[in-house]
Design an enzyme around this catalytic site. Structure first.
Site, PDB file in Angstrom:
ATOM      1  N   HIS A 186      59.845 -30.322 111.048  1.00  0.00           N
ATOM      2  CA  HIS A 186      59.442 -31.697 110.719  1.00  0.00           C
ATOM      3  C   HIS A 186      60.161 -32.733 111.589  1.00  0.00           C
ATOM      4  O   HIS A 186      60.029 -33.928 111.368  1.00  0.00           O
ATOM      5  CB  HIS A 186      59.663 -31.952 109.222  1.00  0.00           C
ATOM      6  N   LYS A 207      89.138 -33.075 130.250  1.00  0.00           N
ATOM      7  CA  LYS A 207      90.547 -33.128 129.841  1.00  0.00           C
ATOM      8  C   LYS A 207      91.390 -33.801 130.934  1.00  0.00           C
ATOM      9  O   LYS A 207      92.270 -34.617 130.653  1.00  0.00           O
ATOM     10  CB  LYS A 207      91.086 -31.709 129.595  1.00  0.00           C
ATOM     11  N   GLU A 237      78.827 -21.954 126.870  1.00  0.00           N
ATOM     12  CA  GLU A 237      80.076 -21.971 127.642  1.00  0.00           C
ATOM     13  C   GLU A 237      80.169 -20.768 128.588  1.00  0.00           C
ATOM     14  O   GLU A 237      80.848 -20.821 129.611  1.00  0.00           O
ATOM     15  CB  GLU A 237      81.270 -21.996 126.676  1.00  0.00           C
TER      16      GLU A 237
HETATM   17  O1  PA5 Z   1      85.821 -20.170 124.046  1.00  0.00           O
HETATM   18  C1  PA5 Z   1      86.802 -20.726 124.467  1.00  0.00           C
HETATM   19  O2  PA5 Z   1      87.679 -20.143 125.153  1.00  0.00           O
HETATM   20  C2  PA5 Z   1      87.063 -22.177 124.144  1.00  0.00           C
HETATM   21  O3  PA5 Z   1      85.988 -22.742 123.474  1.00  0.00           O
HETATM   22  C3  PA5 Z   1      88.290 -22.314 123.275  1.00  0.00           C
HETATM   23  O4  PA5 Z   1      88.134 -21.550 122.115  1.00  0.00           O
HETATM   24  C4  PA5 Z   1      88.571 -23.772 122.902  1.00  0.00           C
HETATM   25  O5  PA5 Z   1      88.621 -24.569 124.048  1.00  0.00           O
HETATM   26  C5  PA5 Z   1      89.878 -23.885 122.127  1.00  0.00           C
HETATM   27  O6  PA5 Z   1      90.917 -23.383 122.894  1.00  0.00           O
HETATM   28  P1  PA5 Z   1      92.297 -22.983 122.236  1.00  0.00           P
HETATM   29  O7  PA5 Z   1      92.049 -21.830 121.290  1.00  0.00           O
HETATM   30  O8  PA5 Z   1      93.165 -22.582 123.375  1.00  0.00           O
HETATM   31  O9  PA5 Z   1      92.811 -24.181 121.507  1.00  0.00           O
END
Ligand code: PA5
Length: 412
Positions: free
Chosen positions: A294, A401, A273
Protein backbone atom coordinates in the site's frame (compact mmCIF):
# COMPACT_ATOMS: atom_id res chain seq x y z
CA UNK A 1 13.08 -31.18 10.54
CA UNK A 2 11.43 -30.05 7.35
CA UNK A 3 13.75 -28.32 4.91
CA UNK A 4 13.50 -24.84 3.51
CA UNK A 5 12.78 -24.55 -0.21
CA UNK A 6 13.68 -21.99 -2.89
CA UNK A 7 11.71 -21.22 -6.03
CA UNK A 8 12.60 -18.75 -8.75
CA UNK A 9 10.07 -16.98 -10.95
CA UNK A 10 11.68 -15.12 -13.82
CA UNK A 11 13.47 -15.57 -17.14
CA UNK A 12 15.03 -18.99 -17.37
CA UNK A 13 18.72 -19.06 -16.68
CA UNK A 14 20.83 -20.85 -19.27
CA UNK A 15 24.43 -22.05 -19.03
CA UNK A 16 23.87 -23.81 -15.72
CA UNK A 17 27.14 -25.70 -16.06
CA UNK A 18 29.00 -22.38 -16.16
CA UNK A 19 27.22 -21.45 -12.97
CA UNK A 20 28.35 -24.66 -11.24
CA UNK A 21 31.90 -23.78 -12.17
CA UNK A 22 31.51 -20.16 -11.04
CA UNK A 23 30.22 -21.14 -7.60
CA UNK A 24 32.90 -23.78 -7.10
CA UNK A 25 35.53 -21.13 -7.82
CA UNK A 26 33.82 -18.70 -5.44
CA UNK A 27 33.65 -21.32 -2.67
CA UNK A 28 37.36 -22.06 -3.11
CA UNK A 29 38.26 -18.38 -3.09
CA UNK A 30 36.21 -17.88 0.08
CA UNK A 31 38.09 -20.62 1.89
CA UNK A 32 41.59 -19.77 0.62
CA UNK A 33 41.83 -16.05 -0.12
CA UNK A 34 39.63 -14.97 2.77
CA UNK A 35 40.81 -17.55 5.29
CA UNK A 36 41.30 -14.87 7.96
CA UNK A 37 37.67 -13.72 7.75
CA UNK A 38 35.71 -16.95 7.77
CA UNK A 39 35.50 -17.92 11.43
CA UNK A 40 31.71 -17.97 10.96
CA UNK A 41 31.80 -20.44 8.05
CA UNK A 42 32.26 -23.66 10.01
CA UNK A 43 31.14 -22.24 13.36
CA UNK A 44 27.92 -24.32 13.53
CA UNK A 45 29.90 -27.56 13.56
CA UNK A 46 32.32 -26.42 16.24
CA UNK A 47 31.74 -26.99 19.93
CA UNK A 48 29.64 -24.20 21.34
CA UNK A 49 30.05 -23.40 25.00
CA UNK A 50 26.80 -21.81 26.13
CA UNK A 51 27.37 -22.26 29.87
CA UNK A 52 28.54 -18.69 30.45
CA UNK A 53 25.78 -17.31 28.22
CA UNK A 54 23.22 -19.23 30.28
CA UNK A 55 24.60 -18.06 33.64
CA UNK A 56 24.78 -14.40 32.61
CA UNK A 57 21.42 -14.36 30.83
CA UNK A 58 19.71 -15.95 33.87
CA UNK A 59 21.30 -13.33 36.10
CA UNK A 60 20.17 -10.47 33.85
CA UNK A 61 16.64 -11.85 33.69
CA UNK A 62 16.54 -12.24 37.48
CA UNK A 63 17.77 -8.79 38.40
CA UNK A 64 16.56 -6.50 35.60
CA UNK A 65 13.38 -4.94 34.29
CA UNK A 66 15.22 -3.47 31.32
CA UNK A 67 18.21 -4.69 29.33
CA UNK A 68 20.05 -2.05 27.31
CA UNK A 69 22.05 -3.23 24.32
CA UNK A 70 24.59 -0.72 23.02
CA UNK A 71 25.96 -1.38 19.54
CA UNK A 72 25.65 -0.37 15.91
CA UNK A 73 25.68 -2.16 12.53
CA UNK A 74 26.66 -5.79 12.85
CA UNK A 75 26.84 -5.39 16.61
CA UNK A 76 23.05 -5.17 16.99
CA UNK A 77 21.11 -5.78 13.77
CA UNK A 78 21.24 -9.58 14.08
CA UNK A 79 20.04 -9.74 17.68
CA UNK A 80 17.39 -7.12 16.94
CA UNK A 81 16.18 -9.30 14.04
CA UNK A 82 16.10 -12.43 16.19
CA UNK A 83 14.32 -10.71 19.06
CA UNK A 84 11.58 -9.38 16.82
CA UNK A 85 11.13 -12.67 15.05
CA UNK A 86 11.23 -15.03 18.01
CA UNK A 87 9.64 -13.16 20.91
CA UNK A 88 6.00 -12.43 21.42
CA UNK A 89 4.84 -9.12 19.94
CA UNK A 90 3.58 -7.85 23.29
CA UNK A 91 4.10 -10.13 26.30
CA UNK A 92 7.74 -10.10 27.27
CA UNK A 93 9.05 -9.99 30.82
CA UNK A 94 12.38 -8.39 30.10
CA UNK A 95 12.17 -5.13 28.18
CA UNK A 96 15.05 -4.73 25.71
CA UNK A 97 16.14 -1.31 24.45
CA UNK A 98 18.79 -0.73 21.81
CA UNK A 99 21.06 2.27 22.25
CA UNK A 100 24.40 3.47 20.87
CA UNK A 101 23.23 3.21 17.26
CA UNK A 102 22.81 6.95 16.64
CA UNK A 103 23.98 10.32 17.97
CA UNK A 104 20.46 11.40 18.93
CA UNK A 105 20.48 13.23 22.26
CA UNK A 106 16.67 13.23 22.33
CA UNK A 107 16.62 9.45 22.14
CA UNK A 108 19.39 8.83 24.66
CA UNK A 109 18.00 11.34 27.16
CA UNK A 110 14.55 9.76 26.91
CA UNK A 111 16.07 6.34 27.54
CA UNK A 112 17.97 7.68 30.57
CA UNK A 113 14.78 9.22 31.96
CA UNK A 114 12.74 6.11 31.23
CA UNK A 115 15.11 3.75 33.06
CA UNK A 116 15.71 6.00 36.06
CA UNK A 117 13.28 4.05 38.28
CA UNK A 118 13.90 0.62 36.83
CA UNK A 119 16.36 -2.18 37.50
CA UNK A 120 18.71 -2.17 34.52
CA UNK A 121 21.58 -4.14 32.96
CA UNK A 122 23.73 -3.15 30.00
CA UNK A 123 25.47 -5.14 27.28
CA UNK A 124 27.99 -3.10 25.30
CA UNK A 125 28.97 -4.63 21.96
CA UNK A 126 31.77 -3.34 19.74
CA UNK A 127 34.39 -5.39 17.99
CA UNK A 128 36.74 -2.48 17.34
CA UNK A 129 35.87 -0.86 20.67
CA UNK A 130 36.17 2.56 19.07
CA UNK A 131 32.83 3.16 17.34
CA UNK A 132 31.77 6.64 18.37
CA UNK A 133 27.97 6.15 18.52
CA UNK A 134 28.42 3.22 20.90
CA UNK A 135 31.25 4.61 23.01
CA UNK A 136 29.45 7.94 23.60
CA UNK A 137 26.31 6.08 24.73
CA UNK A 138 28.48 3.95 27.01
CA UNK A 139 30.00 7.07 28.63
CA UNK A 140 26.53 8.37 29.56
CA UNK A 141 25.34 4.97 30.68
CA UNK A 142 28.40 4.36 32.80
CA UNK A 143 27.72 7.57 34.75
CA UNK A 144 24.08 6.56 35.09
CA UNK A 145 25.02 3.10 36.45
CA UNK A 146 27.59 4.56 38.90
CA UNK A 147 24.98 7.02 40.22
CA UNK A 148 22.33 4.37 40.50
CA UNK A 149 24.26 1.36 41.81
CA UNK A 150 27.42 2.89 43.35
CA UNK A 151 31.13 2.91 42.43
CA UNK A 152 31.63 -0.80 43.12
CA UNK A 153 28.34 -2.61 42.44
CA UNK A 154 27.64 -0.91 39.12
CA UNK A 155 30.14 -3.23 37.44
CA UNK A 156 27.92 -6.23 38.23
CA UNK A 157 25.40 -4.94 35.72
CA UNK A 158 27.65 -4.20 32.77
CA UNK A 159 28.70 -6.84 30.24
CA UNK A 160 31.06 -6.21 27.36
CA UNK A 161 31.34 -8.15 24.09
CA UNK A 162 34.47 -7.22 22.14
CA UNK A 163 37.58 -8.51 20.41
CA UNK A 164 39.51 -11.08 22.42
CA UNK A 165 42.75 -9.10 22.60
CA UNK A 166 42.49 -5.74 20.88
CA UNK A 167 40.75 -2.39 21.06
CA UNK A 168 39.80 0.29 23.56
CA UNK A 169 36.92 -1.72 24.97
CA UNK A 170 39.13 -4.73 25.70
CA UNK A 171 41.58 -2.38 27.46
CA UNK A 172 38.67 -1.01 29.51
CA UNK A 173 37.57 -4.54 30.41
CA UNK A 174 41.08 -5.35 31.59
CA UNK A 175 41.32 -2.14 33.61
CA UNK A 176 37.82 -2.01 35.10
CA UNK A 177 37.08 -5.71 35.32
CA UNK A 178 33.73 -5.92 33.58
CA UNK A 179 32.38 -9.37 32.83
CA UNK A 180 33.27 -9.89 29.17
CA UNK A 181 32.64 -12.11 26.16
CA UNK A 182 34.82 -12.52 23.09
CA UNK A 183 34.24 -11.88 19.41
CA UNK A 184 36.61 -14.16 17.47
CA UNK A 185 39.17 -12.15 15.52
CA UNK A 186 38.24 -13.90 12.25
CA UNK A 187 34.54 -12.93 12.42
CA UNK A 188 33.49 -9.43 11.35
CA UNK A 189 30.48 -7.55 12.75
CA UNK A 190 27.88 -8.43 10.13
CA UNK A 191 28.80 -12.13 10.18
CA UNK A 192 28.68 -12.37 13.98
CA UNK A 193 25.05 -13.21 14.86
CA UNK A 194 25.89 -16.78 15.80
CA UNK A 195 28.62 -15.68 18.22
CA UNK A 196 28.21 -14.07 21.65
CA UNK A 197 27.23 -10.87 19.79
CA UNK A 198 23.86 -12.30 18.80
CA UNK A 199 23.47 -15.19 21.20
CA UNK A 200 23.84 -13.40 24.55
CA UNK A 201 21.08 -10.83 23.86
CA UNK A 202 18.83 -13.57 22.46
CA UNK A 203 19.43 -15.82 25.49
CA UNK A 204 18.59 -12.90 27.80
CA UNK A 205 15.18 -12.80 26.09
CA UNK A 206 14.68 -16.47 26.94
CA UNK A 207 15.30 -17.69 23.39
CA UNK A 208 16.81 -21.16 23.04
CA UNK A 209 20.24 -20.48 21.57
CA UNK A 210 21.08 -24.18 21.30
CA UNK A 211 18.08 -24.62 19.01
CA UNK A 212 19.32 -21.65 16.92
CA UNK A 213 22.64 -23.41 16.64
CA UNK A 214 20.96 -26.68 15.58
CA UNK A 215 19.27 -24.80 12.73
CA UNK A 216 22.57 -23.21 11.73
CA UNK A 217 24.19 -26.66 11.75
CA UNK A 218 21.53 -28.02 9.38
CA UNK A 219 22.08 -25.01 7.12
CA UNK A 220 25.83 -25.61 7.25
CA UNK A 221 25.27 -29.11 5.92
CA UNK A 222 22.78 -28.05 3.21
CA UNK A 223 24.78 -25.01 2.11
CA UNK A 224 27.92 -27.09 1.59
CA UNK A 225 26.42 -29.55 -0.92
CA UNK A 226 28.51 -29.20 -4.04
CA UNK A 227 25.69 -28.94 -6.59
CA UNK A 228 23.79 -25.91 -7.81
CA UNK A 229 20.75 -28.16 -8.32
CA UNK A 230 20.33 -29.10 -4.66
CA UNK A 231 22.11 -26.26 -2.82
CA UNK A 232 19.60 -23.39 -2.36
CA UNK A 233 22.25 -21.14 -0.88
CA UNK A 234 24.24 -21.42 -4.12
CA UNK A 235 21.04 -20.87 -6.08
CA UNK A 236 20.19 -17.70 -4.17
CA UNK A 237 23.71 -16.28 -4.71
CA UNK A 238 23.71 -17.22 -8.40
CA UNK A 239 20.20 -15.99 -9.22
CA UNK A 240 20.96 -12.63 -7.58
CA UNK A 241 24.17 -12.49 -9.63
CA UNK A 242 22.30 -13.38 -12.83
CA UNK A 243 19.66 -10.71 -12.14
CA UNK A 244 22.34 -8.11 -11.34
CA UNK A 245 23.99 -8.88 -14.68
CA UNK A 246 20.58 -8.51 -16.35
CA UNK A 247 19.96 -4.90 -15.37
CA UNK A 248 18.44 -5.38 -11.92
CA UNK A 249 19.82 -2.91 -9.39
CA UNK A 250 17.46 -3.28 -6.44
CA UNK A 251 16.51 -6.27 -4.32
CA UNK A 252 13.32 -5.89 -2.30
CA UNK A 253 13.71 -8.38 0.53
CA UNK A 254 11.04 -9.34 3.02
CA UNK A 255 8.07 -11.35 4.06
CA UNK A 256 4.36 -11.30 4.67
CA UNK A 257 5.03 -11.63 8.43
CA UNK A 258 5.69 -8.28 10.15
CA UNK A 259 8.09 -9.95 12.58
CA UNK A 260 10.56 -10.19 9.67
CA UNK A 261 10.95 -6.37 9.42
CA UNK A 262 14.22 -6.27 11.35
CA UNK A 263 15.46 -9.41 9.67
CA UNK A 264 15.18 -7.34 6.50
CA UNK A 265 17.35 -4.64 8.06
CA UNK A 266 19.90 -7.27 9.05
CA UNK A 267 19.90 -8.66 5.49
CA UNK A 268 20.21 -5.09 4.16
CA UNK A 269 23.34 -4.41 6.17
CA UNK A 270 24.86 -7.83 5.46
CA UNK A 271 24.47 -7.56 1.70
CA UNK A 272 24.73 -3.77 1.36
CA UNK A 273 27.99 -3.51 3.27
CA UNK A 274 29.47 -6.66 1.73
CA UNK A 275 28.63 -5.94 -1.91
CA UNK A 276 28.25 -2.20 -2.38
CA UNK A 277 31.76 -1.23 -3.43
CA UNK A 278 33.88 -0.39 -6.47
CA UNK A 279 30.77 0.95 -8.21
CA UNK A 280 29.00 -2.41 -7.97
CA UNK A 281 26.29 -4.16 -5.96
CA UNK A 282 22.55 -4.62 -5.64
CA UNK A 283 20.76 -2.10 -3.41
CA UNK A 284 18.84 -4.11 -0.76
CA UNK A 285 15.55 -2.73 0.55
CA UNK A 286 13.58 -4.37 3.37
CA UNK A 287 9.84 -4.74 2.79
CA UNK A 288 6.87 -6.20 4.65
CA UNK A 289 3.88 -7.18 2.55
CA UNK A 290 0.99 -6.78 2.32
CA UNK A 291 1.62 -3.60 4.43
CA UNK A 292 4.12 -2.08 2.01
CA UNK A 293 2.07 -2.99 -1.05
CA UNK A 294 0.00 0.00 0.00
CA UNK A 295 3.03 2.25 -0.24
CA UNK A 296 5.43 0.62 -2.72
CA UNK A 297 3.09 -1.71 -4.61
CA UNK A 298 2.37 0.84 -7.32
CA UNK A 299 6.07 1.45 -7.94
CA UNK A 300 6.89 -2.26 -7.98
CA UNK A 301 4.08 -3.06 -10.42
CA UNK A 302 4.49 -0.17 -12.84
CA UNK A 303 7.70 1.70 -12.05
CA UNK A 304 11.14 1.12 -13.66
CA UNK A 305 11.94 -2.55 -14.17
CA UNK A 306 15.24 -2.43 -12.32
CA UNK A 307 14.17 -4.49 -9.31
CA UNK A 308 13.41 -8.01 -8.15
CA UNK A 309 11.94 -9.42 -4.96
CA UNK A 310 13.14 -12.03 -2.50
CA UNK A 311 10.29 -13.21 -0.31
CA UNK A 312 10.48 -15.39 2.80
CA UNK A 313 7.27 -17.39 2.77
CA UNK A 314 6.17 -18.76 6.15
CA UNK A 315 4.22 -21.97 5.45
CA UNK A 316 2.50 -22.28 8.84
CA UNK A 317 1.49 -19.66 11.37
CA UNK A 318 1.82 -20.23 15.13
CA UNK A 319 -1.67 -18.94 15.78
CA UNK A 320 -4.76 -19.88 13.86
CA UNK A 321 -7.63 -17.45 13.34
CA UNK A 322 -10.63 -18.67 11.37
CA UNK A 323 -12.79 -16.13 9.58
CA UNK A 324 -16.57 -16.31 9.96
CA UNK A 325 -18.45 -14.37 7.31
CA UNK A 326 -21.08 -14.89 4.64
CA UNK A 327 -18.79 -14.43 1.66
CA UNK A 328 -15.95 -16.42 0.08
CA UNK A 329 -13.70 -15.76 3.10
CA UNK A 330 -15.88 -17.94 5.31
CA UNK A 331 -13.99 -20.67 7.21
CA UNK A 332 -10.65 -19.61 5.76
CA UNK A 333 -7.80 -19.05 8.17
CA UNK A 334 -6.19 -15.63 8.22
CA UNK A 335 -2.83 -17.24 7.50
CA UNK A 336 -4.33 -18.89 4.42
CA UNK A 337 -5.40 -15.42 3.23
CA UNK A 338 -1.90 -14.13 3.90
CA UNK A 339 -0.44 -16.84 1.68
CA UNK A 340 -3.08 -16.13 -0.99
CA UNK A 341 -1.94 -12.48 -0.88
CA UNK A 342 1.58 -13.79 -1.50
CA UNK A 343 0.49 -15.98 -4.43
CA UNK A 344 -1.58 -13.18 -5.99
CA UNK A 345 1.19 -10.60 -5.61
CA UNK A 346 3.73 -13.05 -7.00
CA UNK A 347 1.59 -13.48 -10.12
CA UNK A 348 0.98 -9.75 -10.48
CA UNK A 349 4.60 -8.71 -9.98
CA UNK A 350 6.09 -11.37 -12.23
CA UNK A 351 3.57 -10.39 -14.93
CA UNK A 352 4.73 -6.81 -14.36
CA UNK A 353 8.34 -7.83 -15.13
CA UNK A 354 9.59 -8.20 -11.55
CA UNK A 355 11.35 -11.55 -11.02
CA UNK A 356 10.84 -13.25 -7.66
CA UNK A 357 12.84 -15.59 -5.47
CA UNK A 358 10.60 -17.28 -2.90
CA UNK A 359 12.29 -18.96 0.06
CA UNK A 360 9.77 -21.04 2.02
CA UNK A 361 10.28 -21.85 5.69
CA UNK A 362 7.95 -24.28 7.44
CA UNK A 363 7.44 -21.93 10.41
CA UNK A 364 9.01 -19.15 12.44
CA UNK A 365 11.14 -20.76 15.13
CA UNK A 366 14.52 -20.56 16.85
CA UNK A 367 15.72 -23.40 14.61
CA UNK A 368 14.76 -21.71 11.34
CA UNK A 369 16.16 -18.36 12.49
CA UNK A 370 19.55 -20.08 12.96
CA UNK A 371 19.11 -21.77 9.58
CA UNK A 372 18.32 -18.53 7.74
CA UNK A 373 21.14 -16.58 9.38
CA UNK A 374 23.72 -19.09 8.24
CA UNK A 375 22.08 -19.44 4.81
CA UNK A 376 22.23 -15.69 4.12
CA UNK A 377 25.71 -15.23 5.60
CA UNK A 378 27.14 -17.82 3.25
CA UNK A 379 25.06 -16.66 0.27
CA UNK A 380 26.26 -13.11 0.90
CA UNK A 381 29.95 -13.98 1.04
CA UNK A 382 29.62 -15.99 -2.20
CA UNK A 383 27.56 -13.25 -3.90
CA UNK A 384 30.22 -10.67 -3.15
CA UNK A 385 32.94 -12.96 -4.48
CA UNK A 386 30.92 -13.53 -7.67
CA UNK A 387 30.84 -9.73 -8.01
CA UNK A 388 34.60 -9.70 -7.49
CA UNK A 389 34.51 -7.54 -4.39
CA UNK A 390 35.79 -8.25 -0.88
CA UNK A 391 32.81 -9.49 1.23
CA UNK A 392 34.47 -8.58 4.51
CA UNK A 393 35.65 -4.99 4.35
CA UNK A 394 33.74 -1.69 4.38
CA UNK A 395 36.23 1.01 3.36
CA UNK A 396 33.41 3.36 2.32
CA UNK A 397 32.05 3.56 5.86
CA UNK A 398 35.30 5.11 7.04
CA UNK A 399 34.82 8.20 4.85
CA UNK A 400 32.03 9.74 6.91
CA UNK A 401 33.94 9.01 10.11
CA UNK A 402 37.04 10.74 8.74
CA UNK A 403 35.08 13.80 7.64
CA UNK A 404 33.28 13.94 10.97
CA UNK A 405 36.54 13.74 12.93
CA UNK A 406 38.02 16.47 10.77
CA UNK A 407 35.14 18.77 11.66
CA UNK A 408 35.38 17.85 15.35
CA UNK A 409 39.13 18.39 15.46
CA UNK A 410 39.71 21.18 12.96
CA UNK A 411 36.27 22.72 12.58
CA UNK A 412 36.07 21.83 8.86
O1 PA5 B 1 29.69 -5.33 9.82
C1 PA5 B 1 30.51 -4.59 10.29
O2 PA5 B 1 31.72 -4.91 10.45
C2 PA5 B 1 30.12 -3.22 10.78
O3 PA5 B 1 28.80 -2.93 10.47
C3 PA5 B 1 30.29 -3.12 12.28
O4 PA5 B 1 29.54 -4.12 12.90
C4 PA5 B 1 29.87 -1.75 12.82
O5 PA5 B 1 30.53 -0.73 12.13
C5 PA5 B 1 30.17 -1.64 14.31
O6 PA5 B 1 31.52 -1.85 14.53
P1 PA5 B 1 32.06 -2.21 15.97
O7 PA5 B 1 31.50 -3.56 16.36
O8 PA5 B 1 33.54 -2.26 15.82
O9 PA5 B 1 31.61 -1.14 16.91
Amino acid sequence: MEKIKLEYYGNSINDLDDYQEKIEKAEKKLRVEYKNNIGWLDLPVKFMDVDKIKVVSNKIRDNSDVLLIAGIGGSYLGSQAGLELLRSYFNNNLEIIFIGNSFSSDYLKEVLDYISNKEVSLIVISKSGKTLETSIAFKFLKDFFINKYGEVSYKDRIYVITDKNNGALREMVNKENYESFEIPSDIGGRYSVLTNVGLLPLACAGIDVEEIFKGAKAAHEDCNINSIYSNYCYQYALIRHYLYNNNKQIELFGSYEPSFRNFGYWHQQLFGESEGKEGKGLFPIPIIYSTDLHSLGQYVQEGPKNLFETIIKVENSKQELIIKSDDNLNNKSLHQINNVALEGTLKAHTLGGVPNIVISVPEISDYYFGYLVYFFEKACALSAILLEVNPFDQPGVETYKKEMLNILENGK
